[in-house]
Design an enzyme around this catalytic site. Structure first.
Site, PDB file in Angstrom:
ATOM      1  N   ARG A 140       0.660  -1.129  -0.390  1.00 28.81           N
ATOM      2  CA  ARG A 140       0.603  -0.145  -0.018  1.00 28.81           C
ATOM      3  C   ARG A 140       1.007   1.532   0.083  1.00 28.81           C
ATOM      4  O   ARG A 140       2.036   1.106   0.633  1.00 28.81           O
ATOM      5  CB  ARG A 140      -1.123   0.003   0.939  1.00 28.81           C
ATOM      6  CG  ARG A 140      -2.087  -1.128   1.007  1.00 28.81           C
ATOM      7  CD  ARG A 140      -3.466  -0.448   0.649  1.00 28.81           C
ATOM      8  NE  ARG A 140      -3.929  -1.636   0.320  1.00 28.81           N
ATOM      9  CZ  ARG A 140      -4.191  -2.798  -0.347  1.00 28.81           C
ATOM     10  NH1 ARG A 140      -3.288  -3.011  -1.198  1.00 28.81           N
ATOM     11  NH2 ARG A 140      -4.903  -3.670  -0.438  1.00 28.81           N
TER      12      ARG A 140
ATOM     13  N   GLU B 174      -2.086   8.076  -5.034  1.00 25.84           N
ATOM     14  CA  GLU B 174      -2.984   7.835  -6.750  1.00 25.84           C
ATOM     15  C   GLU B 174      -4.189   8.498  -7.639  1.00 25.84           C
ATOM     16  O   GLU B 174      -4.262   8.701  -6.576  1.00 25.84           O
ATOM     17  CB  GLU B 174      -2.875   6.208  -6.895  1.00 25.84           C
ATOM     18  CG  GLU B 174      -1.189   5.735  -6.504  1.00 25.84           C
ATOM     19  CD  GLU B 174      -1.510   4.395  -6.077  1.00 25.84           C
ATOM     20  OE1 GLU B 174      -2.411   3.266  -6.855  1.00 25.84           O
ATOM     21  OE2 GLU B 174      -0.644   2.839  -5.883  1.00 25.84           O
TER      22      GLU B 174
ATOM     23  N   HIS C  37       0.864   0.430  -9.884  1.00 25.85           N
ATOM     24  CA  HIS C  37      -0.361  -0.712  -8.899  1.00 25.85           C
ATOM     25  C   HIS C  37      -1.154  -1.558  -9.504  1.00 25.85           C
ATOM     26  O   HIS C  37      -2.074  -1.819  -9.736  1.00 25.85           O
ATOM     27  CB  HIS C  37      -0.927   0.711  -8.272  1.00 25.85           C
ATOM     28  CG  HIS C  37      -1.906   0.316  -6.717  1.00 25.85           C
ATOM     29  ND1 HIS C  37      -2.261   0.843  -6.152  1.00 25.85           N
ATOM     30  CD2 HIS C  37      -2.266  -1.338  -6.729  1.00 25.85           C
ATOM     31  CE1 HIS C  37      -3.221  -0.133  -5.257  1.00 25.85           C
ATOM     32  NE2 HIS C  37      -2.983  -1.406  -5.106  1.00 25.85           N
TER      33      HIS C  37
END
Length: 407
Positions: A235, A263, A286
């Site tokens: 994360r 993000e 990601h």
């Protein structure tokens, strides 16, 4: 059941649910803001990245289950769901191999300068002298923080590549985790400081939570070797990005990152991250869990959760109490007849004994059954006598309880 899919799921999985008699509705345009106006009339909600707010849960009139088609549930108002009696379940471990593959890939990419070398070649620059300077992974020490499903898969692949694998010593690991660690050859460092001091590469695999926010801070980074590599595929909020930027500028530290603190909310957009642009960072978008294999496995896991729920079983629930408040467990053996347990529960209610948990199992032949009823309150001999006198009750006993003495 009526099932709402706010995010895409493999069509084969949706088809399997439809074949089971469920009504499946897909609306991939839903957002955190629009979901409350759409949720009424559905029994199950399936999401991946769509945020499920308290407002959405409160707007539901029959929702009983929210499934996160993935591992984390940080985008779901889990606490409010618990207050409303809505199960929140996830599908842990199904994408572990995909994330582990990317973590290992980032290790190789950082060591062999693959990203900048590719960029130079695309611009027409040949720089063999610079890109020949690689340490190599064989014989290096990899410290893994977080020995869950993903950490174990990383350890297995790293060991196969000839790396020594370390993790922190920790009490409470499951027997299966300990077995796999022993099988792979994972060593335990006495504490995190020792792990960081010994590791050439540190790979982080921890869940999102209050205790992991900014876990990788200035103190953490200072404890690493000055030329070590940090890998984060967990994360973005796990890393204090300002501290990492400072360490990258001041030391020989390098990083391979798949996640960032800020993000873009959509799959396509602009990211204004100084960390992502840093020349000593090799980065991806990601995408750790984004392989066809992983998505298929997650979809099948989601179907398993929904089908189990339909059959009265809850799998991988994150908002059930781990230790219900109880003082006794009543074991009620009874003939399998209508109304027996209703009478038992009525007697408990009269004495203000709250039922924390209950399970009723029927024996073969459907003549007899046994109910295990966990209650909060005092069980005395008088109550046991009343329950034993109920029609079709065979025997009542108390398990692991503090039973008050009779008068």
């Amino acid at each position: 059941m009526r099932i709402l899919f706010a995010d895409s799921l493999a069509e084969s999985a949706v088809g399997r649910l439809r074949a089971g008699g469920n009504e499946c509705v897909a609306d991939h345009s839903l957002t955190a803001e629009s979901l409350p106006d759409r949720i009424a009339g559905f029994d199950v909600l399936v999401v991946r990245s769509t945020k499920v707010t308290a407002a959405a849960l409160e707007a539901a009139d029959r929702l009983g289950l929210v499934v996160r088609a993935g591992a984390g549930t940080n985008t779901i108002a889990v606490g409010r769901a618990a207050e409303l009696g809505i199960f929140v379940c996830n599908v842990p471990g199904r994408n572990a191999i995909a994330v582990a593959e990317l973590a290992i890939g980032l290790m190789f990419a950082v060591d062999r300068h693959i990203a900048p070398a590719t960029a130079d070649l695309r611009s027409g620059d040949w720089n063999k002298q610079t890109y020949s300077q690689a340490r190599g992974l064989f014989g290096a020490t990899l410290g893994i923080i977080g020995m869950g499903a993903i950490g174990l898969e990383v350890a297995q692949r790293a060991s196969a590549c000839g790396l020594r694998v370390l993790t922190e010593a920790r009490a409470g690991r499951t027997r299966e985790t300990c077995r796999r660690m022993a099988e792979i050859g994972v060593e335990e460092a006495p504490d995190r400081a020792a792990l960081l001091a010994a590791s050439d590469i540190v790979s982080v695999h921890v869940p999102s939570g209050e205790d992991t926010v900014a876990m990788v801070d200035a103190e953490f980074l200072a404890a690493m070797k000055p030329d070590a590599v940090l890998i984060n595929t967990s994360r973005g909020e796990v890393v204090d990005e300002a501290a990492l930027l400072a360490a990258l500028d001041a030391t020989g530290l390098r990083a391979g990152l798949d996640v960032f603190a800020d993000e873009p909310p959509a799959g396509v957009g602009r990211i204004r991250s100084a960390l992502a642009r840093h020349p000593k960072v090799t980065a991806t978008h990601h995408v750790g869990a984004s392989t066809a294999q992983a998505q298929s496995a997650v979809a099948e896991g989601t179907v398993e959760v929904i089908e189990a729920y339909r059959n009265g079983v809850v799998l991988d629930c994150v908002n059930l109490g781990q230790a219900p408040k109880r003082t006794a467990t009543l074991s009620v053996r009874h003939h399998d007849r209508v109304g027996v347990l209703a009478c038992v529960l009525q007697e408990l209610s009269r004495r203000h004994l709250n039922v924390a948990n209950m399970q009723n199992r029927i024996f073969s032949g459907s003549e007899a059954a046994v109910a295990a009823i966990e209650v909060a309150g005092t069980i005395d001999d008088e109550l046991l006598g009343v329950l034993s006198a109920i029609d079709h009750v065979i025997c009542v006993s108390v398990l692991d309880a503090h039973t008050a003495p009779g008068p």
